[in-house]
Scaffold this active site. Sequence first.
Site, PDB file in Angstrom:
ATOM      1  N   GLU A  84     102.586  29.232  -2.094  1.00  0.00           N
ATOM      2  CA  GLU A  84     101.833  30.125  -2.989  1.00  0.00           C
ATOM      3  C   GLU A  84     100.709  29.310  -3.623  1.00  0.00           C
ATOM      4  O   GLU A  84     100.772  28.067  -3.619  1.00  0.00           O
ATOM      5  CB  GLU A  84     102.759  30.665  -4.089  1.00  0.00           C
ATOM      6  CG  GLU A  84     103.905  31.475  -3.525  1.00  0.00           C
ATOM      7  CD  GLU A  84     104.864  31.985  -4.598  1.00  0.00           C
ATOM      8  OE1 GLU A  84     104.601  31.739  -5.798  1.00  0.00           O
ATOM      9  OE2 GLU A  84     105.858  32.619  -4.220  1.00  0.00           O
ATOM     10  N   PRO A  85      99.730  29.991  -4.220  1.00  0.00           N
ATOM     11  CA  PRO A  85      98.648  29.223  -4.861  1.00  0.00           C
ATOM     12  C   PRO A  85      99.188  28.183  -5.858  1.00  0.00           C
ATOM     13  O   PRO A  85      98.608  27.116  -6.009  1.00  0.00           O
ATOM     14  CB  PRO A  85      97.813  30.303  -5.552  1.00  0.00           C
ATOM     15  CG  PRO A  85      98.047  31.541  -4.735  1.00  0.00           C
ATOM     16  CD  PRO A  85      99.465  31.447  -4.241  1.00  0.00           C
ATOM     17  N   GLY A 133      80.234   5.574  15.647  1.00  0.00           N
ATOM     18  CA  GLY A 133      79.107   5.239  14.773  1.00  0.00           C
ATOM     19  C   GLY A 133      78.314   6.488  14.436  1.00  0.00           C
ATOM     20  O   GLY A 133      78.890   7.538  14.100  1.00  0.00           O
ATOM     21  N   GLU A 153     104.385  21.281   6.410  1.00  0.00           N
ATOM     22  CA  GLU A 153     105.836  21.019   6.513  1.00  0.00           C
ATOM     23  C   GLU A 153     106.277  19.857   5.626  1.00  0.00           C
ATOM     24  O   GLU A 153     107.160  19.082   6.003  1.00  0.00           O
ATOM     25  CB  GLU A 153     106.221  20.699   7.965  1.00  0.00           C
ATOM     26  CG  GLU A 153     105.925  21.794   8.951  1.00  0.00           C
ATOM     27  CD  GLU A 153     106.875  22.966   8.825  1.00  0.00           C
ATOM     28  OE1 GLU A 153     108.094  22.745   8.786  1.00  0.00           O
ATOM     29  OE2 GLU A 153     106.392  24.093   8.740  1.00  0.00           O
ATOM     30  N   GLN A 161     103.942  12.116   1.198  1.00  0.00           N
ATOM     31  CA  GLN A 161     104.645  11.665  -0.030  1.00  0.00           C
ATOM     32  C   GLN A 161     106.025  12.317  -0.117  1.00  0.00           C
ATOM     33  O   GLN A 161     107.010  11.664  -0.464  1.00  0.00           O
ATOM     34  CB  GLN A 161     103.854  12.052  -1.297  1.00  0.00           C
ATOM     35  CG  GLN A 161     102.720  11.117  -1.623  1.00  0.00           C
ATOM     36  CD  GLN A 161     101.397  11.703  -1.139  1.00  0.00           C
ATOM     37  OE1 GLN A 161     101.370  12.647  -0.383  1.00  0.00           O
ATOM     38  NE2 GLN A 161     100.307  11.113  -1.588  1.00  0.00           N
TER      39      GLN A 161
HETATM   40  C1  LIG Z   1      96.652  23.877   7.929  1.00  0.00           C
HETATM   41  C2  LIG Z   1      97.776  24.293   7.031  1.00  0.00           C
HETATM   42  C3  LIG Z   1      98.749  25.176   7.501  1.00  0.00           C
HETATM   43  C4  LIG Z   1      99.795  25.606   6.670  1.00  0.00           C
HETATM   44  N1  LIG Z   1     100.720  26.509   7.150  1.00  0.00           N
HETATM   45  C5  LIG Z   1     101.654  27.020   6.294  1.00  0.00           C
HETATM   46  C6  LIG Z   1     102.533  28.082   6.723  1.00  0.00           C
HETATM   47  O1  LIG Z   1     102.471  28.546   7.868  1.00  0.00           O
HETATM   48  N2  LIG Z   1     103.419  28.603   5.813  1.00  0.00           N
HETATM   49  C7  LIG Z   1     103.508  28.114   4.541  1.00  0.00           C
HETATM   50  O2  LIG Z   1     104.336  28.620   3.768  1.00  0.00           O
HETATM   51  N3  LIG Z   1     102.682  27.100   4.111  1.00  0.00           N
HETATM   52  C8  LIG Z   1     101.763  26.565   4.949  1.00  0.00           C
HETATM   53  N4  LIG Z   1     100.890  25.570   4.519  1.00  0.00           N
HETATM   54  C9  LIG Z   1     100.971  25.078   3.155  1.00  0.00           C
HETATM   55  C10 LIG Z   1     101.540  23.659   3.073  1.00  0.00           C
HETATM   56  O3  LIG Z   1     102.914  23.688   3.321  1.00  0.00           O
HETATM   57  C11 LIG Z   1     101.208  23.098   1.664  1.00  0.00           C
HETATM   58  O4  LIG Z   1      99.817  22.877   1.646  1.00  0.00           O
HETATM   59  C12 LIG Z   1     101.973  21.793   1.408  1.00  0.00           C
HETATM   60  O5  LIG Z   1     103.341  22.047   1.178  1.00  0.00           O
HETATM   61  C13 LIG Z   1     101.407  21.045   0.194  1.00  0.00           C
HETATM   62  O6  LIG Z   1     101.339  21.890  -0.907  1.00  0.00           O
HETATM   63  P1  LIG Z   1      99.994  21.980  -1.773  1.00  0.00           P
HETATM   64  O7  LIG Z   1      98.861  22.185  -0.820  1.00  0.00           O
HETATM   65  O8  LIG Z   1     100.206  23.006  -2.828  1.00  0.00           O
HETATM   66  O9  LIG Z   1      99.804  20.563  -2.412  1.00  0.00           O
HETATM   67  P2  LIG Z   1     100.580  19.979  -3.684  1.00  0.00           P
HETATM   68  O10 LIG Z   1     102.038  20.233  -3.595  1.00  0.00           O
HETATM   69  O11 LIG Z   1      99.855  20.445  -4.908  1.00  0.00           O
HETATM   70  O12 LIG Z   1     100.344  18.434  -3.468  1.00  0.00           O
HETATM   71  C14 LIG Z   1      99.087  17.797  -3.760  1.00  0.00           C
HETATM   72  C15 LIG Z   1      99.293  16.292  -3.587  1.00  0.00           C
HETATM   73  O13 LIG Z   1     100.277  15.816  -4.519  1.00  0.00           O
HETATM   74  C16 LIG Z   1     101.340  15.165  -3.826  1.00  0.00           C
HETATM   75  N5  LIG Z   1     102.610  15.448  -4.476  1.00  0.00           N
HETATM   76  C17 LIG Z   1     103.123  16.661  -4.800  1.00  0.00           C
HETATM   77  N6  LIG Z   1     104.336  16.534  -5.369  1.00  0.00           N
HETATM   78  C18 LIG Z   1     104.607  15.209  -5.408  1.00  0.00           C
HETATM   79  C19 LIG Z   1     105.710  14.429  -5.866  1.00  0.00           C
HETATM   80  N7  LIG Z   1     106.795  14.990  -6.410  1.00  0.00           N
HETATM   81  N8  LIG Z   1     105.629  13.078  -5.757  1.00  0.00           N
HETATM   82  C20 LIG Z   1     104.543  12.486  -5.188  1.00  0.00           C
HETATM   83  N9  LIG Z   1     103.462  13.171  -4.730  1.00  0.00           N
HETATM   84  C21 LIG Z   1     103.500  14.504  -4.833  1.00  0.00           C
HETATM   85  C22 LIG Z   1     101.324  15.741  -2.417  1.00  0.00           C
HETATM   86  O14 LIG Z   1     101.893  14.856  -1.478  1.00  0.00           O
HETATM   87  C23 LIG Z   1      99.832  15.927  -2.193  1.00  0.00           C
HETATM   88  O15 LIG Z   1      99.247  14.733  -1.778  1.00  0.00           O
HETATM   89  C24 LIG Z   1      99.867  25.120   5.340  1.00  0.00           C
HETATM   90  C25 LIG Z   1      98.889  24.194   4.880  1.00  0.00           C
HETATM   91  C26 LIG Z   1      97.857  23.789   5.698  1.00  0.00           C
HETATM   92  C27 LIG Z   1      96.830  22.809   5.164  1.00  0.00           C
END
Ligand SMILES: Cc1cc2nc3c(=O)[nH]c(=O)nc-3n(C[C@H](O)[C@H](O)[C@H](O)COP(=O)(O)OP(=O)(O)OC[C@H]3O[C@@H](n4cnc5c(N)ncnc54)[C@H](O)[C@@H]3O)c2cc1C
Length: 398
Positions: free
Chosen positions: A138-139, A350, A374, A378
């Site tokens: 979710e967002p 390059g 997935e 981290q």
């Molecule tokens: C191309 C693509 C396809 C996707 N497909 C799907 C799909 O089919 N279905 C679905 O449900 N989702 C999907 N996603 C979503 C994806 O699973 C999320 O983007 C991912 O779980 C990371 O969540 P976030 O983007 O909210 O980042 P955040 O959770 O906000 O993380 C931001 C950064 O903070 C770090 N971070 C967060 N928590 C911690 C912690 N506790 N300790 C240390 N570091 C931390 C993360 O590693 C990351 O570097 C997709 C995303 C992309 C980019």
Amino acid sequence: MQLAIDAATAERLAGVRRLGAARIRPLGLEADRLGRPVPPDDPYFQTLLELGLGRTRWSPESSSWKSQKELEVGASRLTLLLAEEQSYWDRGVAVAAPGPGLGEPPLLSMGTDEQRRRFLGPFVAPDRPRWGSFAMTEPGAGSDVAAIRARARKDGGDWVLDGEKSFAANASRADWIVVWATVDPALGRGGHRAFVVEQGTPGLGDFKIEKKMGLKAYESTSFTLRECRVPAANLIGGEGTYAARAGFKGALQSFNATRPLIAAMAVGIGRAALDASLAFAREHERLADPRVRDRLERGARKLRMARLLALRAAWLADHQRPNLTEASMAKAVAPLVAYEVASLGMELLGAVGGRGDHLIEKLFRDVKAMDIVEGTGQIQRIVMARQLVNLPREVGGA
Ligand SMILES: Cc1cc2nc3c(=O)[nH]c(=O)nc-3n(C[C@H](O)[C@H](O)[C@H](O)COP(=O)(O)OP(=O)(O)OC[C@H]3O[C@@H](n4cnc5c(N)ncnc54)[C@H](O)[C@@H]3O)c2cc1C
């Protein structure tokens, strides 16, 4: 990279290679150039069905998913090898391919026989390209899956869903979407439920294809649920399944199957970057430089190591053995290795890389997401560290 495989597997890989050169790579380059996913009515998807692809792993003959899994020793390894090869040609096109997608694992591991028949049955011998989808993110909830806010409220014989989902692969073209929602955010993971929401259900809408830096051949889609009413029969596994936080455990079990797959896909992208880098270096007479050879060799060696980690995780899954650490390890390692190889390619290019029209530059953009989906790198490292010191598993990330 050589691997000991049987004749049937070799033939299937050769088939993907032929398809890859003729259709997958050109379609991926076109989608990247046009900045839009391959449309659902593209003839390529029909071709896949004619080749026997786009189907479910579930079979109506098996009395239960467990007994079928026991018959299917080797299935995870084969799936991994095919996914790697498809991603070598284009990972975006590979994910755009019809099939139940990430919606399949929760139905297999948690669903009732009746639900598998209803939702996976049409994928046994599909009459047209069909897609399934999986929506956890979710967002405001990515890595921290416990933070999902989409609400599920029981109303008579139905459930009513409200909320927003983002980045769900193939969602707008899917027959159904596995949607994760909570009955009460205060219950944390204990409140999670998974529903199959069928396309066309009133209240499911506002589909918006997200803008992405790479992997443009498949749609990553946000959508909303507004007073979206689904029958109780669409709650995966039925209410009894969700005692003892089984919903959350079900989601995590799915990751043990899908994370090695993502690792294999990253290896495929990395191999493509390595081959393109070798070709560029050869063409520009850079192979006489021992520093260039050394870096290319390091990339090849690390890709082989990453592939072995993914295969190890799949082997454990094939033999019904726990693979939590191995699945996370493969997922933590492979995307970074593939990224390193694509970066090396960019350095070799390059100024040519800066033009934005070379395959390596596309692969460099494609590979970034492999460390995010997935569960980010981290998150994988947190999972492994908790395992190392015997803490229970608590973090996810779709
Ligand atoms: C191309 C693509 C396809 C996707 N497909 C799907 C799909 O089919 N279905 C679905 O449900 N989702 C999907 N996603 C979503 C994806 O699973 C999320 O983007 C991912 O779980 C990371 O969540 P976030 O983007 O909210 O980042 P955040 O959770 O906000 O993380 C931001 C950064 O903070 C770090 N971070 C967060 N928590 C911690 C912690 N506790 N300790 C240390 N570091 C931390 C993360 O590693 C990351 O570097 C997709 C995303 C992309 C980019």
